[in-house]
Design an enzyme around this catalytic site. Structure first.
Site, mmCIF file in Angstrom:
data_model
loop_
_atom_site.group_PDB
_atom_site.id
_atom_site.type_symbol
_atom_site.label_atom_id
_atom_site.label_comp_id
_atom_site.label_asym_id
_atom_site.label_seq_id
_atom_site.Cartn_x
_atom_site.Cartn_y
_atom_site.Cartn_z
ATOM 1 N N ALA A 11 0.860 -1.189 0.000
ATOM 2 C CA ALA A 11 0.000 0.000 0.000
ATOM 3 C C ALA A 11 0.897 1.241 0.000
ATOM 4 O O ALA A 11 0.749 2.149 0.817
ATOM 5 C CB ALA A 11 -0.957 -0.013 1.196
ATOM 6 N N LEU A 12 1.816 1.239 -0.946
ATOM 7 C CA LEU A 12 2.891 2.237 -0.928
ATOM 8 C C LEU A 12 2.394 3.645 -1.243
ATOM 9 O O LEU A 12 1.509 3.832 -2.064
ATOM 10 C CB LEU A 12 3.977 1.830 -1.934
ATOM 11 C CG LEU A 12 4.562 0.433 -1.718
ATOM 12 C CD1 LEU A 12 5.637 0.136 -2.761
ATOM 13 C CD2 LEU A 12 5.128 0.266 -0.308
ATOM 14 N N HIS A 13 2.995 4.619 -0.559
ATOM 15 C CA HIS A 13 2.665 6.025 -0.788
ATOM 16 C C HIS A 13 3.974 6.804 -0.874
ATOM 17 O O HIS A 13 5.069 6.203 -0.858
ATOM 18 C CB HIS A 13 1.760 6.544 0.334
ATOM 19 C CG HIS A 13 2.275 6.246 1.725
ATOM 20 N ND1 HIS A 13 3.455 6.753 2.201
ATOM 21 C CD2 HIS A 13 1.778 5.457 2.715
ATOM 22 C CE1 HIS A 13 3.646 6.323 3.434
ATOM 23 N NE2 HIS A 13 2.645 5.520 3.767
ATOM 24 N N HIS A 19 6.876 5.919 1.461
ATOM 25 C CA HIS A 19 7.692 4.766 1.059
ATOM 26 C C HIS A 19 8.585 5.159 -0.122
ATOM 27 O O HIS A 19 9.751 4.754 -0.192
ATOM 28 C CB HIS A 19 6.805 3.595 0.614
ATOM 29 C CG HIS A 19 5.915 3.054 1.684
ATOM 30 N ND1 HIS A 19 4.560 3.282 1.696
ATOM 31 C CD2 HIS A 19 6.178 2.275 2.759
ATOM 32 C CE1 HIS A 19 4.021 2.674 2.737
ATOM 33 N NE2 HIS A 19 4.975 2.058 3.404
ATOM 34 N N GLY A 38 11.131 4.577 7.931
ATOM 35 C CA GLY A 38 10.597 5.931 8.097
ATOM 36 C C GLY A 38 10.530 6.320 9.563
ATOM 37 O O GLY A 38 10.157 5.510 10.418
ATOM 38 N N GLU A 39 10.865 7.585 9.830
ATOM 39 C CA GLU A 39 10.868 8.064 11.224
ATOM 40 C C GLU A 39 9.470 8.273 11.798
ATOM 41 O O GLU A 39 9.340 8.579 12.975
ATOM 42 C CB GLU A 39 11.659 9.371 11.332
ATOM 43 C CG GLU A 39 13.152 9.127 11.300
ATOM 44 C CD GLU A 39 13.964 10.370 11.544
ATOM 45 O OE1 GLU A 39 13.510 11.466 11.180
ATOM 46 O OE2 GLU A 39 15.075 10.231 12.089
ATOM 47 N N LYS A 40 8.442 8.099 10.962
ATOM 48 C CA LYS A 40 7.086 8.204 11.532
ATOM 49 C C LYS A 40 6.925 7.130 12.612
ATOM 50 O O LYS A 40 6.346 7.370 13.650
ATOM 51 C CB LYS A 40 6.010 8.049 10.459
ATOM 52 C CG LYS A 40 4.623 8.324 11.036
ATOM 53 C CD LYS A 40 3.585 8.434 9.974
ATOM 54 C CE LYS A 40 3.222 7.070 9.451
ATOM 55 N NZ LYS A 40 2.527 6.229 10.451
ATOM 56 N N GLN A 73 9.633 2.116 16.460
ATOM 57 C CA GLN A 73 10.003 0.916 15.704
ATOM 58 C C GLN A 73 11.493 0.946 15.336
ATOM 59 O O GLN A 73 12.189 -0.061 15.452
ATOM 60 C CB GLN A 73 9.154 0.830 14.430
ATOM 61 C CG GLN A 73 9.601 -0.256 13.464
ATOM 62 C CD GLN A 73 8.608 -0.483 12.335
ATOM 63 O OE1 GLN A 73 7.656 -1.226 12.504
ATOM 64 N NE2 GLN A 73 8.821 0.146 11.188
ATOM 65 N N SER A 92 0.592 8.026 5.718
ATOM 66 C CA SER A 92 0.436 6.711 6.316
ATOM 67 C C SER A 92 -0.547 5.935 5.457
ATOM 68 O O SER A 92 -1.474 6.519 4.893
ATOM 69 C CB SER A 92 -0.136 6.875 7.732
ATOM 70 O OG SER A 92 -0.744 5.675 8.147
#
Ligand code: PAF
Length: 285
Positions: free
Chosen positions: A32-34, A37, A147-149, A153, A185
């Site tokens: 589900a790339l955006h 990504h 990703g830093e979002k 993680q 996201s």
């Protein structure tokens, strides 16, 4: 660009590349790339000879069965985007390929995984470590991009890499935002247009709080963000923690650490959709 579904095909291609001394970059994704990504893939393509993007909705990291069932799966569109970005290989295995046997390994990195998302999503980071360690063993990348979002993680994965002595360099990439400020996201697709407009308040409150923090205490800054968001119809803060960016433990004063980050999770809308975001107050890489 080649798409592999099995570990055997992937490893054969990578063995050849490795024998030729090529640098390998890995971008683990659940598809589900955006554009968020895409920014990781672009960076991996620029910094490596070979870029592997894994697309795998990892069941072991979902503590909510409905969330797993509803997770968007868009492999064809993902592959089109990845090809246009210059990825070399896509690894899109089945669940049976990744987990021929149930993964019974447990990973625990307190206190990093015992705060924020840890207690609220039991088993989540364990599942993330299971899949990411498997991907690291299969791909043996020189560099891996996250990703830093998902700030926590990255910290958990770094702890695992250190613990298992996996020879990979973790390269965190900045949050990509819509023009409105909303952090990108895959979950944003679940928001209606009006919910999206409300969700923008999250990044706005965080941004405002950075200026506010220059002349106010940690507690006042915390209360400003929570107060503003909880007063907004359709939003409910699950947690907002202002933490040491390395240990992820809450700080009570701005002098307590060199690197300080505010991490937030907010429920948005009727469904509701769980959104996360973060902001740096001090220091960082
Ligand atoms: O951040 C994600 O999308 C996932 O947690 C990851 C790192 C791809 C592991 O499944």
């Amino acid at each position: 660009m080649k798409v592999f579904n099995t570990q055997k095909e992937l490893e054969a291609a990578l063995d050849t590349a490795r024998a030729e001394g090529k640098k390998i970059g890995l971008v683990p994704t659940m598809g589900a790339l955006h554009a968020g990504h895409a920014s990781l893939v672009k960076r991996a393509v620029a910094e490596n000879d070979i870029t592997v993007v894994s697309v795998f909705v990892n069941p072991t990291q979902f503590n909510d069965k409905n969330d797993l069932k509803n997770y968007p799966r868009t492999l064809d569109a993902d592959c089109k985007l990845l090809e246009s970005l210059g990825a070399t290989y896509v690894f899109a295995p089945t669940v049976e390929e990744v987990y021929p046997e149930p993964d019974t390994r447990t990973f625990s990195y307190p206190p990093i995984d015992t705060v924020m998302e840890g207690p609220r999503r039991p088993g989540h980071f364990n599942g993330v470590c299971q899949i990411v360690s498997k991907l690291f063993y299969m791909v043996r990348p020189d560099h891996a991009y996250f990703g830093e979002k998902d700030f926590q993680q990255i910290a958990v994965i770094r702890a695992m890499v250190k613990d298992l002595k996996i020879p990979v360099e973790i390269r965190p990439c900045p949050i990509v935002r819509e023009e409105s400020g909303l952090a990108l996201s895959s979950r944003n697709a679940l928001l209606s247009e009006s919910e999206k407009r409300i969700a923008v308040c999250i990044s706005q409150a965080l941004k405002t709080s950075v200026e506010f923090a220059k002349s106010h205490s940690v507690k006042e800054t915390h209360d400003l963000v929570c107060g503003a968001l909880n007063a907004t119809n359709g939003l409910e803060v699950e947690y907002f923690e202002i933490v040491n960016g390395i240990t992820l433990q809450p700080v009570t004063s701005w002098d307590e650490a060199e690197y300080i980050v505010g991490c937030i999770t907010v429920y948005c809308g009727a469904r509701p959709v769980r959104l996360i975001d973060n902001i740096k107050y001090k220091g960082g890489e």
